[in-house]
Enzyme design. Structure first.
Site, PDB file in Angstrom:
ATOM      1  N   LYS A 182     122.908 115.558 -35.182  1.00 18.36           N
ATOM      2  CA  LYS A 182     123.033 114.635 -36.301  1.00 18.36           C
ATOM      3  C   LYS A 182     123.339 113.223 -35.822  1.00 18.36           C
ATOM      4  O   LYS A 182     122.678 112.249 -36.219  1.00 18.36           O
ATOM      5  CB  LYS A 182     124.148 115.098 -37.249  1.00 18.36           C
ATOM      6  CG  LYS A 182     124.285 114.248 -38.499  1.00 18.36           C
ATOM      7  CD  LYS A 182     125.621 114.412 -39.178  1.00 18.36           C
ATOM      8  CE  LYS A 182     126.660 113.517 -38.533  1.00 18.36           C
ATOM      9  NZ  LYS A 182     127.936 113.467 -39.278  1.00 18.36           N
ATOM     10  N   ASP A 200     123.620 115.571 -42.816  1.00 21.89           N
ATOM     11  CA  ASP A 200     125.074 115.624 -42.957  1.00 21.89           C
ATOM     12  C   ASP A 200     125.394 116.482 -44.176  1.00 21.89           C
ATOM     13  O   ASP A 200     124.511 117.132 -44.746  1.00 21.89           O
ATOM     14  CB  ASP A 200     125.664 114.211 -43.067  1.00 21.89           C
ATOM     15  CG  ASP A 200     125.281 113.513 -44.371  1.00 21.89           C
ATOM     16  OD1 ASP A 200     124.466 114.076 -45.148  1.00 21.89           O
ATOM     17  OD2 ASP A 200     125.786 112.404 -44.622  1.00 21.89           O
TER      18      ASP A 200
END
Length: 311
Positions: A182, A200
């Site tokens: 991420k 997320d």
């Protein structure tokens, strides 16, 4: 003669009385049947109303893809100014800020990084930091000991293995301490212009709410969404979805009644549907409040966030 007449009168009276009773009985029977019919009809109507609705027809994959792409187009019109909500001036600052953003808000990170970058402007400076001093600076972001360890480690790796520069490849970034997929995609997409999908908590929650996927694992979610959209859309799609999740489609009480893409949402009704009440749930610029960045982009329509301790 009189007796015969009297008998005839009595007979006629009895006949009339019997006829009246029969007529009354017929009426009563008709009324009973009518009432029974009405009751039956009412029962049938009630049963029909109480009968469960038929399940909606399953959406085909092609229909879902079309709906997903339309949602993206709608979000592009709603948030033409969507951007990463972390303040940064270079790839190193974005990398550090993204690592700090774990388990806290971007606002709190933005309020903390000015002092951090003033003390350690380069990877070389940060790698040489005294751990206790760095911990004190980043304490407001939470988990400050673990984060300090990650920042010291990734700074030393940048200094020793990459000449003090943040690498522009996913496979290099994920090898740095504290950097996962991420974080790597955030840096690649916003500091190097390399398309990436940032999964997320907001992104994962919304794509499941929109029925793009039911996957929970971020890597699997990323793979599914990557198959729905062209690569050129990946970075901005991430920003738009996250913006929508933070401003309107909240985790606990989404503002369904104030959502511009409600007609495209299969989960409409999970939150507040009354427009007036839903309007009070809007956050950041949508609700007339400051955003998360102290230094937002020039086209951002909201108010800049206050510095740490300023409100």
């Amino acid at each position: 003669m009189k007796a015969a007449k009297a008998g005839t009168t009595a007979k006629t009276g009895t006949k009339a009385k019997t006829g009246t009773k029969a007529k009354a009985a017929t009426k009563a029977k008709a009324a009973t049947e009518s009432k029974a019919a009405a009751t039956t009809a009412k029962g049938a109507t009630t049963a029909k109303a109480a009968a469960p609705r038929k399940a909606p027809k399953a959406e085909s994959h092609l229909a879902m893809v079309r709906r997903a792409r339309r949602i993206n187009r709608e979000l592009a019109e709603i948030y033409p100014y969507a951007h990463p909500e972390l303040d940064f001036r270079n790839p190193f600052e974005l990398l550090v800020a993204t690592v700090l953003s774990a388990q806290t808000t971007d606002l709190r990170v933005n309020q903390t990084t000015p002092a951090l970058f003033a003390a350690y402007p380069t990877p070389e400076d940060m790698a040489a930091a005294v751990p206790e001093e760095m911990e004190e600076i980043i304490r407001p972001t939470g988990f400050f000991r673990a984060k300090t360890k990650s920042l010291l480690g990734l700074s030393a790796a940048l200094r020793d293995e990459f000449g003090g520069e943040v690498p522009g490849r996913l496979e290099d970034l994920v090898k740095l301490p504290g950097v996962g997929r991420k974080t790597a995609n955030v840096v690649l997409g916003n500091a190097f212009g390399v398309p990436g999908i940032t999964v997320d908590t907001h992104f994962g929650r919304l794509v499941r709410r929109w029925k793009w996927t039911d996957e929970e694992d971020p890597v699997k979610v990323e793979a599914v969404v990557a198959g729905i959209f062209p690569k050129s859309e990946w970075t901005m799609l991430s920003h738009r979805v996250v913006f929508h999740g933070r401003r309107i489609c909240h985790a606990r009480k989404p503002a369904c009644g104030a959502c511009p893409i409600a007609p495209l949402c299969p989960s409409y009704g999970e939150g507040e549907t009354d427009p007036e009440k839903a309007g009070k749930l809007l956050k950041y610029e949508m609700g007339g409040y400051p955003g998360q960045r102290l230094s937002p982009p020039a086209d951002y329509p909201g108010k800049p966030a206050p510095a740490l301790g300023a409100g």
